[in-house]
Write an enzyme that holds these catalytic residues in place. Structure first.
Site, mmCIF file in Angstrom:
data_model
loop_
_atom_site.group_PDB
_atom_site.id
_atom_site.type_symbol
_atom_site.label_atom_id
_atom_site.label_comp_id
_atom_site.label_asym_id
_atom_site.label_seq_id
_atom_site.Cartn_x
_atom_site.Cartn_y
_atom_site.Cartn_z
ATOM 1 N N ALA A 7 -11.002 -7.937 12.154
ATOM 2 C CA ALA A 7 -10.775 -7.632 10.942
ATOM 3 C C ALA A 7 -9.947 -6.896 10.143
ATOM 4 C CB ALA A 7 -12.509 -7.240 10.615
ATOM 5 N N ASN A 9 -7.757 -5.644 6.882
ATOM 6 C CA ASN A 9 -7.588 -5.067 5.340
ATOM 7 C C ASN A 9 -7.537 -6.163 4.612
ATOM 8 O OD1 ASN A 9 -8.527 -2.479 5.709
ATOM 9 N ND2 ASN A 9 -6.855 -2.195 6.481
ATOM 10 N N THR A 10 -6.704 -6.896 4.659
ATOM 11 C CA THR A 10 -6.388 -8.345 4.005
ATOM 12 C C THR A 10 -7.739 -9.819 4.682
ATOM 13 O OG1 THR A 10 -4.439 -7.453 3.678
ATOM 14 C CG2 THR A 10 -4.579 -9.371 2.881
ATOM 15 N N TYR A 92 -3.285 10.363 20.165
ATOM 16 C CA TYR A 92 -3.905 11.406 18.595
ATOM 17 C C TYR A 92 -5.071 12.462 19.741
ATOM 18 C CZ TYR A 92 -3.316 7.995 14.956
ATOM 19 O OH TYR A 92 -3.012 7.885 14.020
ATOM 20 N N ALA A 100 -8.673 0.820 15.357
ATOM 21 C CA ALA A 100 -9.200 0.064 16.148
ATOM 22 C C ALA A 100 -7.701 -1.149 16.479
ATOM 23 C CB ALA A 100 -10.301 -0.853 16.634
ATOM 24 N N ASP A 101 -7.009 -1.704 15.539
ATOM 25 C CA ASP A 101 -6.049 -2.552 15.600
ATOM 26 C C ASP A 101 -5.123 -2.305 16.085
ATOM 27 O OD1 ASP A 101 -5.326 -1.128 12.986
ATOM 28 O OD2 ASP A 101 -4.715 -2.585 12.229
ATOM 29 N N ARG A 102 -4.129 -1.091 15.942
ATOM 30 C CA ARG A 102 -3.657 -0.742 16.730
ATOM 31 C C ARG A 102 -3.244 -0.415 18.268
ATOM 32 N NH1 ARG A 102 -2.424 4.768 13.070
ATOM 33 N NH2 ARG A 102 -0.054 5.356 15.368
ATOM 34 N N SER A 124 -1.660 -5.295 6.618
ATOM 35 C CA SER A 124 -1.638 -5.342 4.648
ATOM 36 C C SER A 124 -0.853 -3.364 4.749
ATOM 37 C CB SER A 124 -2.797 -4.567 5.000
ATOM 38 O OG SER A 124 -4.062 -5.737 4.836
ATOM 39 N N THR A 176 13.822 -8.090 -12.550
ATOM 40 C CA THR A 176 12.892 -6.972 -12.396
ATOM 41 C C THR A 176 12.425 -7.599 -10.683
ATOM 42 O OG1 THR A 176 11.876 -6.113 -14.375
ATOM 43 C CG2 THR A 176 10.601 -5.787 -13.297
HETATM 44 N N1 LIG Z 1 -2.439 -16.306 4.475
HETATM 45 C C1 LIG Z 1 -1.670 -14.853 4.044
HETATM 46 N N2 LIG Z 1 -3.097 -14.218 3.262
HETATM 47 C C2 LIG Z 1 -2.371 -13.011 3.423
HETATM 48 N N3 LIG Z 1 -1.387 -12.625 3.460
HETATM 49 C C3 LIG Z 1 -0.635 -13.373 4.148
HETATM 50 C C4 LIG Z 1 -0.207 -14.268 4.528
HETATM 51 N N4 LIG Z 1 0.829 -14.611 5.555
HETATM 52 C C5 LIG Z 1 1.054 -13.829 5.394
HETATM 53 N N5 LIG Z 1 0.739 -12.861 4.765
HETATM 54 C C6 LIG Z 1 1.131 -11.050 4.538
HETATM 55 O O1 LIG Z 1 0.389 -10.703 5.952
HETATM 56 C C7 LIG Z 1 0.160 -9.093 5.207
HETATM 57 C C8 LIG Z 1 -0.896 -9.366 5.700
HETATM 58 O O2 LIG Z 1 -1.002 -9.210 6.734
HETATM 59 P P1 LIG Z 1 -2.777 -9.620 7.597
HETATM 60 O O3 LIG Z 1 -2.524 -11.075 7.639
HETATM 61 O O4 LIG Z 1 -1.670 -8.836 8.924
HETATM 62 O O5 LIG Z 1 -3.081 -8.491 7.773
HETATM 63 P P2 LIG Z 1 -4.094 -7.676 7.996
HETATM 64 O O6 LIG Z 1 -4.401 -7.904 9.068
HETATM 65 O O7 LIG Z 1 -5.512 -7.580 6.838
HETATM 66 O O8 LIG Z 1 -3.574 -6.392 7.592
HETATM 67 P P3 LIG Z 1 -4.159 -5.135 8.026
HETATM 68 O O9 LIG Z 1 -4.048 -4.868 9.682
HETATM 69 O O10 LIG Z 1 -3.207 -4.112 8.322
HETATM 70 O O11 LIG Z 1 -5.022 -4.557 7.695
HETATM 71 C C9 LIG Z 1 0.660 -9.594 3.659
HETATM 72 O O12 LIG Z 1 1.110 -7.877 3.296
HETATM 73 C C10 LIG Z 1 1.727 -10.489 2.889
HETATM 74 O O13 LIG Z 1 2.421 -9.917 3.184
HETATM 75 C C1 LIG Z 2 -3.385 1.546 9.748
HETATM 76 C C2 LIG Z 2 -3.952 0.631 9.511
HETATM 77 C C3 LIG Z 2 -4.783 0.185 7.886
HETATM 78 C C4 LIG Z 2 -3.929 -0.843 10.071
HETATM 79 O O1 LIG Z 2 -4.732 -1.571 10.363
HETATM 80 C C5 LIG Z 2 -5.286 1.072 10.242
HETATM 81 O O2 LIG Z 2 -4.621 0.667 11.689
HETATM 82 C C6 LIG Z 2 -6.097 1.831 10.421
HETATM 83 O O3 LIG Z 2 -7.312 1.921 8.700
HETATM 84 N N1 LIG Z 2 -5.535 2.985 10.910
HETATM 85 C C7 LIG Z 2 -6.382 4.172 10.710
HETATM 86 C C8 LIG Z 2 -5.945 5.354 10.982
HETATM 87 C C9 LIG Z 2 -5.002 5.678 11.843
HETATM 88 O O4 LIG Z 2 -4.630 4.816 12.589
HETATM 89 O O5 LIG Z 2 -4.784 6.866 12.343
HETATM 90 K K LIG Z 3 -3.376 -6.064 12.057
#
Ligand SMILES: Nc1ncnc2c1ncn2[C@@H]1O[C@H](COP(=O)(O)OP(=O)(O)OP(=O)(O)O)[C@@H](O)[C@H]1O
Ligand SMILES: CC(C)(CO)[C@@H](O)C(=O)NCCC(=O)O
Ligand SMILES: [K+]
Length: 245
Positions: A7, A9-10, A92, A100-102, A124, A176
């Site tokens: 899960a 942020n996007t 850390y 947790a994703d990292r 994100s 722009t």
């Molecule tokens: N179908 C899509 N929906 C949303 N974002 C997309 C999509 N395809 C590519 N992107 C790009 O991917 C990025 C979001 O990546 P990802 O889906 O990996 O996000 P996330 O896992 O929610 O992010 P994070 O783990 O940082 O919270 C956006 O910055 C956008 O530019």
């Molecule tokens: C940096 C993000 C947003 C990347 O998805 C995520 O790993 C997160 O919320 N991290 C918490 C802060 C940290 O990793 O130090």
């Molecule tokens: K991610």
């Protein structure tokens, strides 16, 4: 059968796995109500565990848990950053504060490379983490992701007005929108150039904008990185390893 969930942020990404075999995969948002539409009722019945890696808020975590629990009575377990996993050791002093994703991406990366490497997750946010040949995490970087960069320019200014567009170029902009989108692409290119100069280790790349980073690395002159690999499922791969002990 195990449901794995990342899960971000996007977007929320999930995979249904049976041992090593991938049965179904999907992604979306919780709000759209169709996140898990790819999973049939019959498949839900044989889901025996649900494992989640989340970087969303506590209330979003609870919503996710209750949505999943409406489909299945299998236990829903959340996995967080730990001080270590096998030889991999988190840099850390308070591992629980690292996303947790990292951590799960690093677990996946270490399992693949078993040596010094770097992990780039371009979602994100863009995160970059260094691991040395002992498995020690040396630390990392957190940068705004592509959508966040353009969004913050839109929000923080009065006259930087532009429509969203797929501008792939990096040449100096003449409108722009071009200045903004080419500027962001140019920064990604600069990031790849810097990575290629600083690192002489394999780089594993994941996240929605991972392909852009990979392309920029492949095109960067004088890049010393021996291997740059796109691994879209790195977080889920690491989560599967952690979940299975
Ligand atoms: N179908 C899509 N929906 C949303 N974002 C997309 C999509 N395809 C590519 N992107 C790009 O991917 C990025 C979001 O990546 P990802 O889906 O990996 O996000 P996330 O896992 O929610 O992010 P994070 O783990 O940082 O919270 C956006 O910055 C956008 O530019
Ligand atoms: C940096 C993000 C947003 C990347 O998805 C995520 O790993 C997160 O919320 N991290 C918490 C802060 C940290 O990793 O130090
Ligand atoms: K991610």
């Amino acid at each position: 059968m195990n449901l794995l969930v990342d899960a971000g942020n996007t977007r929320i990404k999930w995979q249904l796995r049976d041992g090593g075999a991938l049965l179904r995969a999907g992604s979306g948002s919780l709000e759209a109500n169709d996140l898990f539409q790819g999973i049939t009722p019959g498949q839900w019945e044989v889901v025996s565990s649900v494992s989640v890696s989340t970087v969303r808020s506590e209330s979003a975590r609870q919503s996710l848990e209750s949505v999943i629990s409406a489909y299945t009575s299998a236990p829903v377990r959340f996995f967080w950053t730990r001080a270590s996993h096998g030889q991999l050791v988190c840099a850390y002093s308070d591992p629980a504060t690292m996303g947790a994703d990292r951590w799960h991406a690093m677990v996946g990366a270490w399992d693949l490379i078993r040596g010094a490497c770097a992990v780039v997750d371009a979602g994100s946010a863009i995160t970059i983490d260094w691991i040395d040949h002992h498995g020690y995490h040396l630390g990392g970087y957190i940068l705004p992701g592509r959508n966040m960069m353009t969004g913050s320019l839109r929000q923080g200014t009065a006259r930087v007005l532009f429509e969203s567009q797929e501008a792939r170029g990096t040449t100096p902009g003449r409108s722009t929108a071009e200045c903004v989108f080419h500027g962001v692409n140019w920064m990604i290119e600069a990031l790849a150039f810097k990575l290629g100069r600083d690192l002489e280790v394999p780089v594993l790349i994941t996240g929605g904008d991972g392909a852009l980073i990979k392309e920029a690395l492949d095109n960067s002159d004088g890049c010393r990185i021996p291997r740059a690999e796109l691994r879209p499922d790195l977080v889920l791969d690491g989560l599967a390893l952690v979940e299975s002990g």
